[in-house]
Design a protein around this motif. Sequence first.
Motif, PDB file in Angstrom:
ATOM      1  N   ARG A   1       7.834   1.311   2.519  1.00  0.00           N
ATOM      2  CA  ARG A   1       7.481   1.367   3.851  1.00  0.00           C
ATOM      3  C   ARG A   1       6.214   2.119   3.902  1.00  0.00           C
ATOM      4  O   ARG A   1       5.197   1.774   4.397  1.00  0.00           O
ATOM      5  N   ALA A   2       5.839   3.247   3.036  1.00  0.00           N
ATOM      6  CA  ALA A   2       4.914   3.934   3.067  1.00  0.00           C
ATOM      7  C   ALA A   2       3.707   3.233   2.527  1.00  0.00           C
ATOM      8  O   ALA A   2       2.566   3.290   3.219  1.00  0.00           O
ATOM      9  N   VAL A   3       3.905   2.479   1.404  1.00  0.00           N
ATOM     10  CA  VAL A   3       2.657   1.387   1.082  1.00  0.00           C
ATOM     11  C   VAL A   3       2.380   0.328   2.023  1.00  0.00           C
ATOM     12  O   VAL A   3       1.304   0.342   2.323  1.00  0.00           O
ATOM     13  N   VAL A   4       3.460   0.131   2.733  1.00  0.00           N
ATOM     14  CA  VAL A   4       3.310  -1.008   3.557  1.00  0.00           C
ATOM     15  C   VAL A   4       2.394  -0.487   4.830  1.00  0.00           C
ATOM     16  O   VAL A   4       1.369  -1.113   5.251  1.00  0.00           O
ATOM     17  N   HIS A   5       2.819   0.707   5.408  1.00  0.00           N
ATOM     18  CA  HIS A   5       2.104   1.326   6.507  1.00  0.00           C
ATOM     19  C   HIS A   5       0.465   1.593   6.004  1.00  0.00           C
ATOM     20  O   HIS A   5      -0.137   1.229   6.577  1.00  0.00           O
ATOM     21  N   ALA A   6       0.319   1.987   4.697  1.00  0.00           N
ATOM     22  CA  ALA A   6      -0.926   2.253   4.229  1.00  0.00           C
ATOM     23  C   ALA A   6      -1.895   0.851   4.096  1.00  0.00           C
ATOM     24  O   ALA A   6      -2.681   0.821   4.576  1.00  0.00           O
ATOM     25  N   LEU A   7      -1.060  -0.346   3.832  1.00  0.00           N
ATOM     26  CA  LEU A   7      -1.637  -1.469   3.609  1.00  0.00           C
ATOM     27  C   LEU A   7      -2.020  -2.059   4.930  1.00  0.00           C
ATOM     28  O   LEU A   7      -3.119  -2.519   5.122  1.00  0.00           O
ATOM     29  N   ASN A   8      -1.282  -1.697   5.871  1.00  0.00           N
ATOM     30  CA  ASN A   8      -1.510  -2.310   7.299  1.00  0.00           C
ATOM     31  C   ASN A   8      -2.491  -1.502   7.891  1.00  0.00           C
ATOM     32  O   ASN A   8      -3.351  -2.038   8.481  1.00  0.00           O
ATOM     33  N   ALA A   9      -2.761  -0.201   7.646  1.00  0.00           N
ATOM     34  CA  ALA A   9      -3.911   0.510   8.168  1.00  0.00           C
ATOM     35  C   ALA A   9      -4.869   0.096   7.546  1.00  0.00           C
ATOM     36  O   ALA A   9      -6.149   0.239   8.089  1.00  0.00           O
ATOM     37  N   SER A  10      -5.010  -0.474   6.309  1.00  0.00           N
ATOM     38  CA  SER A  10      -6.340  -0.809   5.663  1.00  0.00           C
ATOM     39  C   SER A  10      -6.700  -2.107   5.834  1.00  0.00           C
ATOM     40  O   SER A  10      -7.926  -2.544   5.668  1.00  0.00           O
ATOM     41  N   GLY A  11      -5.821  -2.758   6.724  1.00  0.00           N
ATOM     42  CA  GLY A  11      -6.102  -3.989   7.253  1.00  0.00           C
ATOM     43  C   GLY A  11      -5.815  -5.419   5.920  1.00  0.00           C
ATOM     44  O   GLY A  11      -6.334  -6.420   6.316  1.00  0.00           O
ATOM     45  N   ALA A  12      -4.991  -4.929   5.126  1.00  0.00           N
ATOM     46  CA  ALA A  12      -4.470  -5.730   4.139  1.00  0.00           C
ATOM     47  C   ALA A  12      -3.697  -6.836   4.849  1.00  0.00           C
ATOM     48  O   ALA A  12      -2.881  -6.676   5.650  1.00  0.00           O
TER      49      ALA A  12
END
Lengths: 383, 383
Positions: free
Chosen positions: A326-337
């Motif tokens: 989830r932490a990875v997914v949140h970061a990816l979402n935040a980066s616009g990926a």
Amino acid sequence: MNPEDLQGRIVHFPASQPLQMDAGPIIAPLTIAYQTYGELNNARSNAILLCHALTGDQHAANVHPTTGKPGWWQTMVGPGKPIDTDRYFVICSNVVGGCMGTTGPMSINPATGKSYGLDLPVVTIRDMVRAQAMLIDYLGIDQLFCVAGGSMGGMQVLQWVASYPERVFAAMPIATAARHSSQNIAFGEVGRQSVMADPDWRGGRYLDFGVRPQKGLAVARMAAHITYLSEDVLQHKFGRKYQDREKPTFSFDADFQIESYLRHQGSTFVERFDANSYLYMTRAMDYFDLAADYGGVLANAFRGAKTRFCVTSFTSDWLFPTVNSRAVVHALNASGASVSFVEIETDRGHDAFLLNVPELFATSRGFLEAAARARGIAVRTAA
Amino acid sequence: MNPEDLQGRIVHFPASQPLQMDAGPIIAPLTIAYQTYGELNNARSNAILLCHALTGDQHAANVHPTTGKPGWWQTMVGPGKPIDTDRYFVICSNVVGGCMGTTGPMSINPATGKSYGLDLPVVTIRDMVRAQAMLIDYLGIDQLFCVAGGSMGGMQVLQWVASYPERVFAAMPIATAARHSSQNIAFGEVGRQSVMADPDWRGGRYLDFGVRPQKGLAVARMAAHITYLSEDVLQHKFGRKYQDREKPTFSFDADFQIESYLRHQGSTFVERFDANSYLYMTRAMDYFDLAADYGGVLANAFRGAKTRFCVTSFTSDWLFPTVNSRAVVHALNASGASVSFVEIETDRGHDAFLLNVPELFATSRGFLEAAARARGIAVRTAA
């Protein structure tokens, strides 16, 4: 698959092409052992790199030359399988620090003419990925269609996108984390101390003495193996069942089936794995903290990447619990990926990524098919 | 507390009063080392027996003579504390198989004149309780007001009620289970294999050679210690913090604080604990399966007991998760026993039963006060 393939392919980089290590020194010359499956298409657009886990190696989808058992991802990789070797060109290399042909602590240190032992610089996940990039260059591939792997392999997947965003079209990190937790470092340290406590380890120079710290390595493996399974699966599979009898023997023999199983895991592991490599692999995971390289903000590791992600975790995985994914997914979402995330319900624990888990196969197949369409990879017609 | 008390009290049972072991043989003569706190009232109705955990001993509420640290339950036991030594007569004995004065593998085997080593029969939880009952007889106590303990101590609490229901007025099993799970047997086996892998173990006869398997025992302790804490508390307390610096050293030193902490746990433990005792204690827990002695029906272990129970578990305890306590509570309900059950919200993991957890203190104090009223134990006036 002919016998030559079973030995694996080898590339020796000249000393003029060293591997720069995060720890400071270089490795030169560098050797990488790898396997390939399927064929690279003319557009060189269908290559999938598999990244192996702690005790894996390049033998992902062929019978393992040492154990005679199926490759570690033969459930997932092969003709018609989710990672379809009729369609994709699949590459898997032994990581730097490993013990199956790539430069590692068993390799000869050119400075001494003896094995490196602990003179090999400590290897990081980024070092592993840097070496893989050299292999991909050597194979003439600009952009990988996909990088995929579980556990330590998943760490490499994340590092690939961070280090070489333009070279990764799609990424499949499975049952992994962007950093090793304190508890996981603790388990890593137990394993290392177990190896180092074995007098046959001899400060890491055991090869010079013709011995191996097998007892220490076996205990390390036993402890680690518990963390790969879930409590539920242990209870269902072994419970409190005795070996070949109904009653306890009141002894320190392997009276319970779970004990016999663990001892078997330990004793077979030491036949195929090098103790010093075990130290290097666990240490690489401990040091992995992707956000730390980007000012403590994980999203910055992925900023600007156009890679599409499929992140997968397993409900019963307590070594890399879903909160990590989830932490990875949140970061990816935040980066616009572009990211899809699947948490698979299973009692099989961390090892689920290596097992016959239909939901994992369906998820991976669907993700790769959509990505292949987007990448314009044609379905190969049968020869 | 005078220095004599710090050495502990000792009772030597004559060979004519042997301890019958579940494994078959007897131990004769039997020695039990114990401590007491507070005073037995005239009605002999205010005695509380404390049962220690795996690596505990009789020094529950006094400065430990070896380590100089507070006793293992000094948070809970003392004047004015939940187990109030101004009010109750508190007894704690070293279990059979231990290494602090009670007969164990370090003791002299009268058959050989040397230490028992592994010639001591494997000890069960029931054996421990049987020996404690001999001590309680010796102290002239018919019925204990309460038996209390956590972890392996909690197993003894449950066994006490099953073996001697009429002798236990109240029972406080904490963070425990009516049987060891497959995963816990697995962790036990890792610890034993780690000890046995140490060449200084010498088949258990190390005392004859003037050596001790300290490295193996330290690794066993390190692995076990991880299971006593929660992932959350490790993350909060240590996280990925380095020792005395900001950056990694890229080495196999104890670079992370969690590594240094674990190594310290291992090295201090071997100063105070015997390796063979460690084997016996873990084995006793593995063999514990109370229902198995009662046709597989746990409720039958408690049938007819008038003991009142307070069962406590901790939300972050993954070694003895709440599901184990619930199974005990369900069995107690099925047997018609009086039981209260508290699951305490805490991030401190299994070790919470030894720590400063106000909810545990409040629960225990309240339960004991109600039980004391029911038992007719008067509040002692100050001398």
